[in-house]
Scaffold this motif. Structure first.
Motif, PDB file in Angstrom:
ATOM      1  N   LEU A 107      43.392  18.935 -43.076  1.00 12.75           N
ATOM      2  CA  LEU A 107      41.963  19.228 -43.213  1.00 12.75           C
ATOM      3  C   LEU A 107      41.364  19.376 -41.824  1.00 12.75           C
ATOM      4  CD1 LEU A 107      39.517  17.597 -45.703  1.00 12.75           C
ATOM      5  CD2 LEU A 107      38.836  17.923 -43.337  1.00 12.75           C
ATOM      6  N   MET A 108      40.866  20.559 -41.517  1.00 16.87           N
ATOM      7  CA  MET A 108      40.240  20.814 -40.220  1.00 16.87           C
ATOM      8  C   MET A 108      38.921  21.547 -40.485  1.00 16.87           C
ATOM      9  SD  MET A 108      41.814  22.440 -36.731  1.00 16.87           S
ATOM     10  CE  MET A 108      42.329  23.958 -37.493  1.00 16.87           C
ATOM     11  N   ARG A 114      44.657   7.962 -43.053  1.00 17.35           N
ATOM     12  CA  ARG A 114      44.999   9.288 -42.532  1.00 17.35           C
ATOM     13  C   ARG A 114      44.747   9.328 -41.031  1.00 17.35           C
ATOM     14  NH1 ARG A 114      42.866  10.101 -47.618  1.00 17.35           N
ATOM     15  NH2 ARG A 114      44.035  11.493 -48.999  1.00 17.35           N
ATOM     16  N   ARG A 115      45.686   9.928 -40.304  1.00 20.77           N
ATOM     17  CA  ARG A 115      45.498  10.085 -38.862  1.00 20.77           C
ATOM     18  C   ARG A 115      44.379  11.099 -38.654  1.00 20.77           C
ATOM     19  NH1 ARG A 115      49.196   8.305 -35.375  1.00 20.77           N
ATOM     20  NH2 ARG A 115      48.881  10.072 -33.958  1.00 20.77           N
ATOM     21  N   THR A 116      43.331  10.663 -38.037  1.00 20.27           N
ATOM     22  CA  THR A 116      42.098  11.443 -37.930  1.00 20.27           C
ATOM     23  C   THR A 116      41.750  11.638 -36.469  1.00 20.27           C
ATOM     24  OG1 THR A 116      41.315  10.501 -40.013  1.00 20.27           O
ATOM     25  CG2 THR A 116      39.675  11.583 -38.606  1.00 20.27           C
ATOM     26  N   LEU A 117      41.394  12.868 -36.124  1.00 23.25           N
ATOM     27  CA  LEU A 117      40.975  13.194 -34.765  1.00 23.25           C
ATOM     28  C   LEU A 117      39.552  13.739 -34.830  1.00 23.25           C
ATOM     29  CD1 LEU A 117      41.465  13.648 -31.737  1.00 23.25           C
ATOM     30  CD2 LEU A 117      42.350  15.919 -32.312  1.00 23.25           C
ATOM     31  N   LEU A 118      38.686  13.192 -34.011  1.00 26.22           N
ATOM     32  CA  LEU A 118      37.295  13.624 -33.898  1.00 26.22           C
ATOM     33  C   LEU A 118      37.112  14.304 -32.553  1.00 26.22           C
ATOM     34  CD1 LEU A 118      34.396  13.722 -34.962  1.00 26.22           C
ATOM     35  CD2 LEU A 118      34.042  11.428 -34.028  1.00 26.22           C
ATOM     36  N   ILE A 119      36.808  15.591 -32.567  1.00 29.55           N
ATOM     37  CA  ILE A 119      36.653  16.368 -31.339  1.00 29.55           C
ATOM     38  C   ILE A 119      35.165  16.586 -31.082  1.00 29.55           C
ATOM     39  CG2 ILE A 119      37.150  18.555 -30.200  1.00 29.55           C
ATOM     40  CD1 ILE A 119      39.603  18.832 -31.935  1.00 29.55           C
ATOM     41  N   ASP A 120      34.713  16.174 -29.921  1.00 28.34           N
ATOM     42  CA  ASP A 120      33.329  16.395 -29.512  1.00 28.34           C
ATOM     43  C   ASP A 120      33.265  17.742 -28.795  1.00 28.34           C
ATOM     44  OD1 ASP A 120      30.723  16.334 -28.805  1.00 28.34           O
ATOM     45  OD2 ASP A 120      30.826  14.519 -27.574  1.00 28.34           O
ATOM     46  N   HIS A 129      41.122   8.747 -33.606  1.00 26.59           N
ATOM     47  CA  HIS A 129      41.242   9.161 -32.216  1.00 26.59           C
ATOM     48  C   HIS A 129      40.116  10.120 -31.881  1.00 26.59           C
ATOM     49  CE1 HIS A 129      45.819   8.355 -32.727  1.00 26.59           C
ATOM     50  NE2 HIS A 129      45.119   7.226 -32.650  1.00 26.59           N
ATOM     51  N   VAL A 130      39.796  10.181 -30.598  1.00 27.75           N
ATOM     52  CA  VAL A 130      38.651  10.968 -30.156  1.00 27.75           C
ATOM     53  C   VAL A 130      39.060  11.859 -28.994  1.00 27.75           C
ATOM     54  CG1 VAL A 130      36.321  10.920 -29.206  1.00 27.75           C
ATOM     55  CG2 VAL A 130      37.024   9.216 -30.904  1.00 27.75           C
ATOM     56  N   LEU A 131      38.597  13.094 -29.035  1.00 29.01           N
ATOM     57  CA  LEU A 131      38.709  14.003 -27.909  1.00 29.01           C
ATOM     58  C   LEU A 131      37.289  14.260 -27.437  1.00 29.01           C
ATOM     59  CD1 LEU A 131      40.198  15.868 -25.981  1.00 29.01           C
ATOM     60  CD2 LEU A 131      40.219  17.618 -27.768  1.00 29.01           C
ATOM     61  N   ALA A 132      36.887  13.625 -26.297  1.00 28.65           N
ATOM     62  CA  ALA A 132      35.521  13.700 -25.812  1.00 28.65           C
ATOM     63  C   ALA A 132      35.203  15.096 -25.291  1.00 28.65           C
ATOM     64  CB  ALA A 132      35.277  12.641 -24.743  1.00 28.65           C
ATOM     65  N   SER A 133      33.908  15.314 -24.985  1.00 35.04           N
ATOM     66  CA  SER A 133      33.458  16.641 -24.561  1.00 35.04           C
ATOM     67  C   SER A 133      33.910  16.991 -23.160  1.00 35.04           C
ATOM     68  CB  SER A 133      31.933  16.712 -24.647  1.00 35.04           C
ATOM     69  OG  SER A 133      31.342  15.739 -23.806  1.00 35.04           O
ATOM     70  N   GLY A 134      33.999  16.018 -22.273  1.00 34.95           N
ATOM     71  CA  GLY A 134      34.453  16.299 -20.929  1.00 34.95           C
ATOM     72  C   GLY A 134      33.319  16.638 -19.976  1.00 34.95           C
ATOM     73  N   THR A 135      33.704  17.218 -18.862  1.00 36.24           N
ATOM     74  CA  THR A 135      32.745  17.534 -17.797  1.00 36.24           C
ATOM     75  C   THR A 135      31.810  18.657 -18.251  1.00 36.24           C
ATOM     76  OG1 THR A 135      34.439  16.936 -16.188  1.00 36.24           O
ATOM     77  CG2 THR A 135      32.522  18.179 -15.386  1.00 36.24           C
ATOM     78  N   VAL A 149      43.663  14.985 -40.451  1.00 36.23           N
ATOM     79  CA  VAL A 149      42.245  15.348 -40.526  1.00 36.23           C
ATOM     80  C   VAL A 149      41.734  15.588 -39.113  1.00 36.23           C
ATOM     81  CG1 VAL A 149      39.922  14.656 -41.230  1.00 36.23           C
ATOM     82  CG2 VAL A 149      41.887  13.989 -42.632  1.00 36.23           C
ATOM     83  N   ILE A 150      41.147  16.765 -38.882  1.00 34.14           N
ATOM     84  CA  ILE A 150      40.540  17.090 -37.591  1.00 34.14           C
ATOM     85  C   ILE A 150      39.100  17.506 -37.866  1.00 34.14           C
ATOM     86  CG2 ILE A 150      40.578  18.585 -35.573  1.00 34.14           C
ATOM     87  CD1 ILE A 150      43.572  18.921 -35.988  1.00 34.14           C
ATOM     88  N   ILE A 151      38.164  16.778 -37.293  1.00 34.10           N
ATOM     89  CA  ILE A 151      36.732  17.058 -37.450  1.00 34.10           C
ATOM     90  C   ILE A 151      36.169  17.440 -36.098  1.00 34.10           C
ATOM     91  CG2 ILE A 151      34.479  16.109 -38.077  1.00 34.10           C
ATOM     92  CD1 ILE A 151      35.872  14.363 -40.113  1.00 34.10           C
ATOM     93  N   VAL A 152      35.543  18.610 -36.022  1.00 36.37           N
ATOM     94  CA  VAL A 152      35.014  19.133 -34.764  1.00 36.37           C
ATOM     95  C   VAL A 152      33.497  19.083 -34.823  1.00 36.37           C
ATOM     96  CG1 VAL A 152      34.959  21.088 -33.176  1.00 36.37           C
ATOM     97  CG2 VAL A 152      37.018  20.640 -34.544  1.00 36.37           C
ATOM     98  N   ASP A 153      32.911  18.309 -33.920  1.00 38.21           N
ATOM     99  CA  ASP A 153      31.458  18.235 -33.804  1.00 38.21           C
ATOM    100  C   ASP A 153      31.007  19.349 -32.870  1.00 38.21           C
ATOM    101  OD1 ASP A 153      28.847  17.518 -33.833  1.00 38.21           O
ATOM    102  OD2 ASP A 153      29.072  15.795 -32.504  1.00 38.21           O
ATOM    103  N   THR A 154      30.312  20.372 -33.397  1.00 39.49           N
ATOM    104  CA  THR A 154      29.965  21.567 -32.623  1.00 39.49           C
ATOM    105  C   THR A 154      28.524  21.484 -32.122  1.00 39.49           C
ATOM    106  OG1 THR A 154      29.078  22.833 -34.472  1.00 39.49           O
ATOM    107  CG2 THR A 154      31.468  22.839 -34.177  1.00 39.49           C
ATOM    108  N   PRO A 155      28.135  22.361 -31.203  1.00 42.39           N
ATOM    109  CA  PRO A 155      26.728  22.438 -30.812  1.00 42.39           C
ATOM    110  C   PRO A 155      25.889  22.945 -31.981  1.00 42.39           C
ATOM    111  CG  PRO A 155      28.122  23.491 -29.181  1.00 42.39           C
ATOM    112  CD  PRO A 155      28.984  23.229 -30.370  1.00 42.39           C
ATOM    113  N   PRO A 156      24.566  22.760 -31.960  1.00 40.24           N
ATOM    114  CA  PRO A 156      23.706  23.278 -33.033  1.00 40.24           C
ATOM    115  C   PRO A 156      23.783  24.797 -33.115  1.00 40.24           C
ATOM    116  CG  PRO A 156      22.528  21.656 -31.701  1.00 40.24           C
ATOM    117  CD  PRO A 156      23.799  21.954 -30.964  1.00 40.24           C
ATOM    118  N   MET A 157      23.487  25.339 -34.308  1.00 38.97           N
ATOM    119  CA  MET A 157      23.522  26.782 -34.506  1.00 38.97           C
ATOM    120  C   MET A 157      22.464  27.487 -33.664  1.00 38.97           C
ATOM    121  SD  MET A 157      23.896  26.516 -38.665  1.00 38.97           S
ATOM    122  CE  MET A 157      23.703  28.259 -38.932  1.00 38.97           C
ATOM    123  N   ALA A 158      21.357  26.804 -33.404  1.00 42.72           N
ATOM    124  CA  ALA A 158      20.295  27.410 -32.614  1.00 42.72           C
ATOM    125  C   ALA A 158      20.669  27.510 -31.144  1.00 42.72           C
ATOM    126  CB  ALA A 158      19.003  26.613 -32.772  1.00 42.72           C
ATOM    127  N   ALA A 159      21.723  26.785 -30.706  1.00 42.66           N
ATOM    128  CA  ALA A 159      22.105  26.787 -29.286  1.00 42.66           C
ATOM    129  C   ALA A 159      22.906  28.020 -28.915  1.00 42.66           C
ATOM    130  CB  ALA A 159      22.906  25.525 -28.965  1.00 42.66           C
TER     131      ALA A 159
END
Length: 806
Positions: free
Chosen positions: A593-594, A622-628, A670-676, A703-713
């Motif tokens: 699930l992505m 479930r092994r879950t990854l949250l990507i910022d 697990h988390v993949l942060a946004s970075g610089t 499971v991979i969940i990607v937190d994206t920027p807002p649609m207005a951005a």
């Protein structure tokens, strides 16, 4: 970092557990709102929610409605009904023959109802009852001595008394002063008012407002208000009148009844007097004709008594009797006299017809003609004509020529004069002419035998016959005159009042309650309509159907509003469990699930939804990854307590993979942060490197969940949705802009972006309960809680309000 964290070196293959999505739950667990509207239009629940949301408008409209209803009751008055009954006399032919001499009825049938509404009856009532005066009940009682003169000026007036009670001022409703004087003096003489109120009526500072109406205007209004009907036999006339004052309406009805009875009696008496006078004129003329005929016969007899006898030409004298004549002589003599009379009558009829022309037919002259008297049809027509003429004269005394009754009676007289009588006279003249021709033929046949008839005998017989005819005519007219005079002297009114009106105790019609309810309902309905229109015109997402109907997206879940109280967010936890289940169902079983999570604008809770949804998946093992992937202002590292750098941007810009994915204190998460922060971060998210990264991560996580920027951005959210293959949009109730989302989705055009559905965040408990979601989220007493242990060092749960601001 933990040694268990996966790395992204080439060749490393982490074992992965085969992902088996849960079977689709029953339909009733999704918590879809039920459309109770019966089809299209506004759902009933949505209407109720709109009214509850704008309750202050509805309450305000209800308050205004109460005030309007109370005000409406002052604009109307209860109506009281008063009624009376009148008996109308109708005499049959048998009763007329056995009873006293009397005239026929004045009116027939519904003509009585027309008489009831005439000015002859109502004008007097308007004046005697002072219906021309309009004022308040209390003021009207004090104005009982006010009357109008013939020069009255009608209109609205205001009578005001000074504070000292010494003088008054009378002005029009427009403020024009028309009279001024001391208290106790006459009021309104200049405008035709006759009124002298005393000092008790004109107390200091009193103001009296009143209106004076034209009696004819009040009469016309009264005509429309009177309700009348008759029974089938035409003997009983029922009358009813409504008004706001029971005493006034009763007095008016009784005054109309009394005036109607008086008018009916006067009209009948006038009609009888007119008929008697017309018969008297005919009687006098007939008497003069009879005297003249008698004198002519006597003078001729005196003249011929000294002349030689014509006995030798007469028939023989039989013994023991007077003188006899030959039957042929008698027949011829009768036919000769009859022929002469017929010719004379015919000539007189023709002379009358020629002399009358367009003028009135001289009925009195025609009635003196013997042939006319012997015609039963003409006698009947003349009787009807005389009766109608008398009635017409009586009506002219009371009504104007434009009145309906006067016009009808005049039309009937004109028809008799112009059509019926001339036609019948013409027919009679033709019949007399035919009779004369027949007699002349018979006379010529026997002329040889009758040449010896003495001229003196013929002349004397003619004069004697003229006298007899004049005498019979006089006796006939005299008898009719005597009957008419007796009927006039013993005239009995055709109208009698059976029941006078009594003051009603209860109103027959009270519109105040209806007006109050109508005003209240109108204001309340207007307030409710305003609330619904405001709700429908709201450009923010507030209800699940705004997403499902407005955008055509499926509702993946609704998240209740987070409560600041500790331990009070069991509903929030249950909502995420249901959202997790439905998201698995919507995504399907193809691979891990992505999904990308985005929102229309900032501070709508996408980070809150992403973090809590990831934790919900991790809690299932479930092994879950949250990507910022919100490289512009991502804040996931603060929520989960990890480092922002190195992160996603660092890797995409050419950095190393070691230490990129960080472990959290929550198992399997697990988390993949946004970075610089970099200005070219949006371009990096759309590059091949990002696509390869997601491809490699799919082999390590379920499971991979990607937190994206807002649609207005910008287009970041849509690009990440294409890379992940699925996207869910978070809407915050009362915050997300409908127009923005519609514009963004419309701009995608034919882009193959799979949007799984919408997630409605921060939904109030009121809306949740109204749409039936509470039954699936939370049952009090069945909270899922850990049993307390003394040495429990298990990681704490993610706060329910973590990331709720974004």
């Amino acid at each position: 970092m933990s040694e268990r964290l996966p790395t992204l070196r080439d060749g490393d293959q982490l074992p992965s557990t085969e992902f088996q999505p849960a079977p689709p739950p029953p339909e009733e667990l999704w918590g879809e709102p039920v459309d109770e509207s019966g089809g299209g239009g506004l759902p009933i629940k949505r209407l109720l929610m709109a009214l509850r949301r704008y309750w202050w408008i509805v309450v305000l409209a209800g308050g205004v409605g109460v005030a309007a209803g109370l005000f409406a009751t002052t604009l109307a008055e209860p109506q009281y009904s008063a009624s009376g009954t009148i008996w109308l006399e109708q005499t049959s032919s048998a009763e007329e023959a056995q009873g006293p001499v009397r005239s026929p009825e004045l009116f027939q049938g519904y003509a009585w109802q027309e008489l009831l509404r005439t000015g002859l009856v109502l004008d007097s009532v308007v004046i005697t009852q002072r219906l021309y005066l309009e004022a308040r009940t209390d003021d009207r009682e004090d104005m009982s001595s006010l009357f109008l003169s013939d020069q009255a000026r009608y209109g609205s007036y205001v009578l005001s008394v000074d504070a000292a009670g010494e003088s008054f001022t009378l002005a029009t409703n427009d403020g024009v002063e028309v009279d001024r004087g001391p208290v106790g003096g006459p009021v309104g003489q200049e405008v035709g008012i006759r009124w002298r109120p005393n000092a008790e009526v004109l107390s200091p500072g009193r103001v009296i407002r009143f209106s004076l109406l034209s009696p004819r205007t009040v009469t016309d209004r009264l005509k429309e208000q009177i309700q009348s009907r008759m029974d089938q036999e035409g003997n009983v006339l029922f009358m009813e009148l409504q008004g706001p004052d029971p005493e006034d309406v009763t007095g008016t009805v009784n005054a109309i009844l009394a005036r109607f009875e008086q008018v009916a009696a006067d009209l009948k008496r006038i009609a009888l007097d007119e008929q008697t006078e017309a018969l008297k004129e005919q009687r006098d003329r007939a008497e003069q004709d009879m005297i003249a005929a008698e004198l002519a016969l006597r003078d001729y007899q005196i003249y011929t008594i000294t002349l030689p006898s014509e006995q030798d030409r007469a028939g023989p004298i039989n013994p023991g009797v007077a003188q006899t004549q030959d039957p042929v002589f008698t027949n011829f003599f009768g036919m000769q006299i009859q022929a002469n009379e017929i010719e004379r009558d015919r000539q007189r009829i023709l002379e009358v017809l020629e002399s009358s022309g367009d003028s009135e037919v001289p009925i009195s002259q025609l009635e003196l003609i013997p042939s006319v008297q012997n015609s039963s049809e003409l006698r009947q027509i003349f009787g009807e004509y005389n009766q109608r003429q008398a009635q017409y004269r009586a009506l002219r005394e009371r009504y104007t020529p434009e009145h309906t009754l006067v016009k009808a009676e005049g039309q009937a007289l004109a028809t008799l004069e112009d059509e019926t009588i001339p036609r019948m006279l013409t027919d009679l003249a033709g019949a007399l002419d035919t009779r004369a021709v027949e007699l002349e033929s018979r006379i010529e046949t026997t002329s040889q035998e009758l040449q010896a008839i003495p001229d003196r005998a013929i002349r004397e017989a003619s004069l004697e016959r003229t006298f007899i005819t004049a005498r019979d005519q006089f006796l006939n007219i005299n008898q009719r005159w005597e009957l008419s005079r007796l009927a006039s002297l013993s005239s009995v009114s055709d109208v009698r009042i059976l029941d006078y009106a009594e003051p009603p105790q209860f109103p027959s019609d009270d519109p105040r309650a209806f007006l109050a309810i109508l005003a209240f309902g109108a204001c309340l309905g207007l307030g409710m309509l305003t609330a619904v229109l405001l709700d429908r015109s709201d450009d923010r997402f507030r209800y699940p159907e705004d997403v499902s109907r407005g955008l055509g997206l499926e509702i993946l879940g609704t998240i209740p509003r987070v409560s600041p109280k500790a331990g009070a967010n069991f509903e929030v936890q249950e909502a995420f469990r249901e959202l997790r289940l439905r998201l698995m169902y919507a995504h399907g079983s193809a691979g891990p699930l992505m999904v990308a999570i985005s929102s229309p604008g900032p501070e709508e809770g996408k980070t809150f939804i992403s973090s809590n949804l990831a934790l919900s998946f991790a809690e299932t093992g479930r092994r879950t990854l949250l990507i910022d992937a919100d490289t512009r202002r991502g804040d996931m590292h603060h929520i989960l307590g990890v480092e922002r750098k190195p992160g996603l941007v660092d890797y995409l810009s050419g950095g190393r993979a070691e230490g990129l994915i960080q472990k959290t204190e929550y198992p399997n998460l697990h988390v993949l942060a946004s970075g610089t922060r970099l200005a070219r971060a949006p371009e990096l998210l759309t590059g091949q490197q990002m696509q390869r990264l997601l491809t490699r991560l799919k082999s390590h996580y379920e499971v991979i969940i990607v937190d994206t920027p807002p649609m207005a951005a910008g287009a970041d959210a849509f690009q990440l949705g294409l890379l992940t293959g699925a996207m869910a949009i978070v809407f915050r109730a009362g915050t997300s802009d409908k127009a923005l989302v519609e514009a963004k989705l419309k701009s995608l055009g034919d882009v193959p972006l799979r949007i799984l559905g919408g997630i409605l965040n921060d939904l109030s408990a009121r809306v949740i309960k109204s749409y039936g979601y509470h039954s699936a989220y939370y049952l009090p007493g069945y909270e899922a809680e850990d049993e307390a242990f003394e040495d429990d060092d298990s990681p704490r749960a993610l706060p329910a309000n973590a990331g709720a601001a974004d």
